[in-house]
Design a protein around this motif. Sequence first.
Motif, PDB file in Angstrom:
ATOM      1  N   MET A  10      66.136  35.811  92.193  1.00  0.00           N
ATOM      2  CA  MET A  10      67.193  36.170  91.246  1.00  0.00           C
ATOM      3  C   MET A  10      66.643  36.162  89.816  1.00  0.00           C
ATOM      4  SD  MET A  10      70.253  36.892  92.186  1.00  0.00           S
ATOM      5  CE  MET A  10      71.130  37.980  91.118  1.00  0.00           C
ATOM      6  N   TYR A  11      65.799  35.144  89.507  1.00  0.00           N
ATOM      7  CA  TYR A  11      65.215  35.104  88.161  1.00  0.00           C
ATOM      8  C   TYR A  11      64.271  36.277  87.955  1.00  0.00           C
ATOM      9  CZ  TYR A  11      67.155  30.437  87.960  1.00  0.00           C
ATOM     10  OH  TYR A  11      68.017  29.381  87.970  1.00  0.00           O
ATOM     11  N   VAL A  12      63.508  36.635  89.016  1.00  0.00           N
ATOM     12  CA  VAL A  12      62.628  37.804  88.908  1.00  0.00           C
ATOM     13  C   VAL A  12      63.461  39.046  88.635  1.00  0.00           C
ATOM     14  CG1 VAL A  12      61.096  39.303  90.216  1.00  0.00           C
ATOM     15  CG2 VAL A  12      60.782  36.846  90.313  1.00  0.00           C
ATOM     16  N   ALA A  13      64.608  39.160  89.332  1.00  0.00           N
ATOM     17  CA  ALA A  13      65.485  40.317  89.119  1.00  0.00           C
ATOM     18  C   ALA A  13      65.953  40.363  87.671  1.00  0.00           C
ATOM     19  CB  ALA A  13      66.674  40.252  90.069  1.00  0.00           C
ATOM     20  N   CYS A  14      66.346  39.183  87.122  1.00  0.00           N
ATOM     21  CA  CYS A  14      66.817  39.148  85.732  1.00  0.00           C
ATOM     22  C   CYS A  14      65.692  39.558  84.781  1.00  0.00           C
ATOM     23  CB  CYS A  14      67.313  37.754  85.375  1.00  0.00           C
ATOM     24  SG  CYS A  14      68.857  37.338  86.185  1.00  0.00           S
ATOM     25  N   ALA A  15      64.456  39.057  85.049  1.00  0.00           N
ATOM     26  CA  ALA A  15      63.345  39.384  84.163  1.00  0.00           C
ATOM     27  C   ALA A  15      63.046  40.870  84.214  1.00  0.00           C
ATOM     28  CB  ALA A  15      62.113  38.579  84.576  1.00  0.00           C
ATOM     29  N   GLY A  45      66.913  46.084  92.841  1.00  0.00           N
ATOM     30  CA  GLY A  45      66.485  45.849  94.224  1.00  0.00           C
ATOM     31  C   GLY A  45      66.203  44.380  94.478  1.00  0.00           C
ATOM     32  N   ALA A  46      65.509  43.726  93.530  1.00  0.00           N
ATOM     33  CA  ALA A  46      65.215  42.300  93.693  1.00  0.00           C
ATOM     34  C   ALA A  46      66.506  41.492  93.730  1.00  0.00           C
ATOM     35  CB  ALA A  46      64.320  41.823  92.553  1.00  0.00           C
ATOM     36  N   GLY A  47      67.491  41.886  92.889  1.00  0.00           N
ATOM     37  CA  GLY A  47      68.772  41.174  92.897  1.00  0.00           C
ATOM     38  C   GLY A  47      69.478  41.316  94.230  1.00  0.00           C
ATOM     39  N   VAL A  48      69.458  42.550  94.796  1.00  0.00           N
ATOM     40  CA  VAL A  48      70.107  42.762  96.096  1.00  0.00           C
ATOM     41  C   VAL A  48      69.433  41.918  97.167  1.00  0.00           C
ATOM     42  CG1 VAL A  48      70.438  44.476  97.901  1.00  0.00           C
ATOM     43  CG2 VAL A  48      71.007  45.035  95.564  1.00  0.00           C
ATOM     44  N   LEU A  49      68.086  41.863  97.099  1.00  0.00           N
ATOM     45  CA  LEU A  49      67.350  41.066  98.092  1.00  0.00           C
ATOM     46  C   LEU A  49      67.727  39.593  97.969  1.00  0.00           C
ATOM     47  CD1 LEU A  49      65.401  41.992 100.194  1.00  0.00           C
ATOM     48  CD2 LEU A  49      63.521  41.299  98.721  1.00  0.00           C
ATOM     49  N   ALA A  50      67.857  39.111  96.712  1.00  0.00           N
ATOM     50  CA  ALA A  50      68.253  37.717  96.497  1.00  0.00           C
ATOM     51  C   ALA A  50      69.635  37.475  97.064  1.00  0.00           C
ATOM     52  CB  ALA A  50      68.214  37.387  95.006  1.00  0.00           C
ATOM     53  N   LEU A  51      70.549  38.475  96.915  1.00  0.00           N
ATOM     54  CA  LEU A  51      71.901  38.306  97.448  1.00  0.00           C
ATOM     55  C   LEU A  51      71.876  38.295  98.978  1.00  0.00           C
ATOM     56  CD1 LEU A  51      73.862  40.605  95.016  1.00  0.00           C
ATOM     57  CD2 LEU A  51      74.148  38.169  95.263  1.00  0.00           C
ATOM     58  N   GLY A 164      70.101  38.359  76.382  1.00  0.00           N
ATOM     59  CA  GLY A 164      71.152  38.769  77.307  1.00  0.00           C
ATOM     60  C   GLY A 164      70.827  38.397  78.735  1.00  0.00           C
ATOM     61  N   PHE A 165      69.578  38.646  79.144  1.00  0.00           N
ATOM     62  CA  PHE A 165      69.276  38.388  80.549  1.00  0.00           C
ATOM     63  C   PHE A 165      69.007  36.914  80.816  1.00  0.00           C
ATOM     64  CE2 PHE A 165      69.296  42.870  80.614  1.00  0.00           C
ATOM     65  CZ  PHE A 165      69.667  43.182  81.900  1.00  0.00           C
ATOM     66  N   ILE A 166      68.701  36.136  79.775  1.00  0.00           N
ATOM     67  CA  ILE A 166      68.670  34.675  79.986  1.00  0.00           C
ATOM     68  C   ILE A 166      70.091  34.206  80.287  1.00  0.00           C
ATOM     69  CG2 ILE A 166      68.384  32.468  78.815  1.00  0.00           C
ATOM     70  CD1 ILE A 166      65.926  33.696  77.448  1.00  0.00           C
ATOM     71  N   ILE A 167      71.073  34.765  79.556  1.00  0.00           N
ATOM     72  CA  ILE A 167      72.472  34.434  79.863  1.00  0.00           C
ATOM     73  C   ILE A 167      72.793  34.821  81.300  1.00  0.00           C
ATOM     74  CG2 ILE A 167      74.863  34.982  79.303  1.00  0.00           C
ATOM     75  CD1 ILE A 167      74.035  35.430  76.461  1.00  0.00           C
ATOM     76  N   LEU A 168      72.320  36.029  81.722  1.00  0.00           N
ATOM     77  CA  LEU A 168      72.612  36.479  83.084  1.00  0.00           C
ATOM     78  C   LEU A 168      71.984  35.537  84.114  1.00  0.00           C
ATOM     79  CD1 LEU A 168      73.814  38.529  84.970  1.00  0.00           C
ATOM     80  CD2 LEU A 168      71.736  39.858  84.805  1.00  0.00           C
ATOM     81  N   ALA A 169      70.744  35.088  83.853  1.00  0.00           N
ATOM     82  CA  ALA A 169      70.084  34.179  84.793  1.00  0.00           C
ATOM     83  C   ALA A 169      70.878  32.878  84.915  1.00  0.00           C
ATOM     84  CB  ALA A 169      68.655  33.898  84.330  1.00  0.00           C
ATOM     85  N   ALA A 170      71.315  32.351  83.767  1.00  0.00           N
ATOM     86  CA  ALA A 170      72.099  31.109  83.805  1.00  0.00           C
ATOM     87  C   ALA A 170      73.408  31.332  84.555  1.00  0.00           C
ATOM     88  CB  ALA A 170      72.377  30.637  82.383  1.00  0.00           C
ATOM     89  N   LEU A 171      74.067  32.476  84.273  1.00  0.00           N
ATOM     90  CA  LEU A 171      75.345  32.759  84.926  1.00  0.00           C
ATOM     91  C   LEU A 171      75.189  32.862  86.440  1.00  0.00           C
ATOM     92  CD1 LEU A 171      77.155  35.450  82.757  1.00  0.00           C
ATOM     93  CD2 LEU A 171      78.003  33.227  83.409  1.00  0.00           C
ATOM     94  N   THR A 172      74.161  33.611  86.891  1.00  0.00           N
ATOM     95  CA  THR A 172      74.018  33.794  88.337  1.00  0.00           C
ATOM     96  C   THR A 172      73.679  32.473  89.014  1.00  0.00           C
ATOM     97  OG1 THR A 172      71.790  34.543  87.874  1.00  0.00           O
ATOM     98  CG2 THR A 172      73.416  36.207  88.363  1.00  0.00           C
TER      99      THR A 172
END
Lengths: 309, 116
Positions: A10-15, A45-51, A164-172
Amino acid sequence: MNELAQPILMYVACALGAIGVAMALPRHKPGIALLGGLVAAAGFGAGVLALFLAAEDSSLLPSLFFYVFALLALGAGLRMVTHPRPVYSALYFILTIIASSGLYVLLSAEFMAFALIIIYAGAIIITYLFVIMLATQAPTEEDEESLYTYDTEAREPIWSSAVGFIILAALTAMLFRGAGELPVPSGSGDSQAILAQMPGKVERELRRSGVIGKEASVATEHGVAVIEQGGVRLGDGSVVPLPVGLEPSNVEELGFNLLAEHPMTIEIAGVILLMAMLGAVVLARRQVDLEEAAKARQARTLGQEVGDA
Amino acid sequence: MLELVLCQAGYPEPMASVTLAHYLVLSAAMFVLGLVGFITRRNLIIMFLCTELMFQAAGLALIAFSRYHLNLDGQTFVIFVLTVAAAEAAMALALVVLLFRRRESLSSEEWAELKG
């Protein structure tokens, strides 16, 4: 293994998303926007895989259409945020709206799905398009493809994407912890109480299934059908069971929820819309006054010129 | 394990919390996209479009929670969000047109002195 791989993925997806968005944002040098889009797609794609890894059982996953609509919504959203031309941004936003209304249908919110398309794509975005047309200078003859520098150069793309994506990583990270701890909802809501409010619908359904004849009718008290012992009471005092599979539709449920439980919401919404209308009228009137003044000034200078000649 | 399903649980059946997490992650991603756009873009109209994207994300989260808890209050609130979005669009765009008439430019930096 999954417990370790899933958050890392998930963090890789955010990065990847952050890098992709930062590259896709408009800037001097053209050419890396497409690459940025590809990097952002890899992040998706990485986010979907994490999900996928988050689900212990594949039958718990949402339907395939979720991923299609999610890709559409995020892709169109990315293009909207990064497109240098405001008109295209607005049109890509319509695509985002359509994708999210598809998601609403998947979530059994049919009324809101159609309301979203009608209100957003039909009214709000049209207003935006009109304002974009009003607030754009006509292109000069020699340079028809002219873009303004404030459209072609983003402000601090790298830092804001990173933040923005640090916020997204924390949120997820928090979402996965929180969603797992939510109590499992208990069965369906109070659909019988809503059906009791609609004696006509119950009566029609009973007639159609042949449980009651043409002359029999559902007993009502103050317009509400009487439900007792899991059945509905008829006019002659007998009780028949409710038709199997008779459920209030989403529109009916939402209507009762809106009008019976939150009547104040409608009042407040009406006041907000009235205030917005009055405000827009006031602002528009000021504009007319300015134009009248400008016209008067122009008429005066014209008159002077005519007088000089 | 990665076998895809074509339909999720029908309406009165409860939805899995993993499915809820999917929708929430999507909603968070849309919100962050709108936030990044709001910060980076310098065109006033696109900045307001980005706030609409954030409204969208909030609405999606509300509807997903409403579906998970089988409680329609969430959908009622999304109607409210739509109202606020429409009101915001009307007011903000009237202001944008006024500002454009003053300076003949949509750049937000033209109005940097408004930051106080």
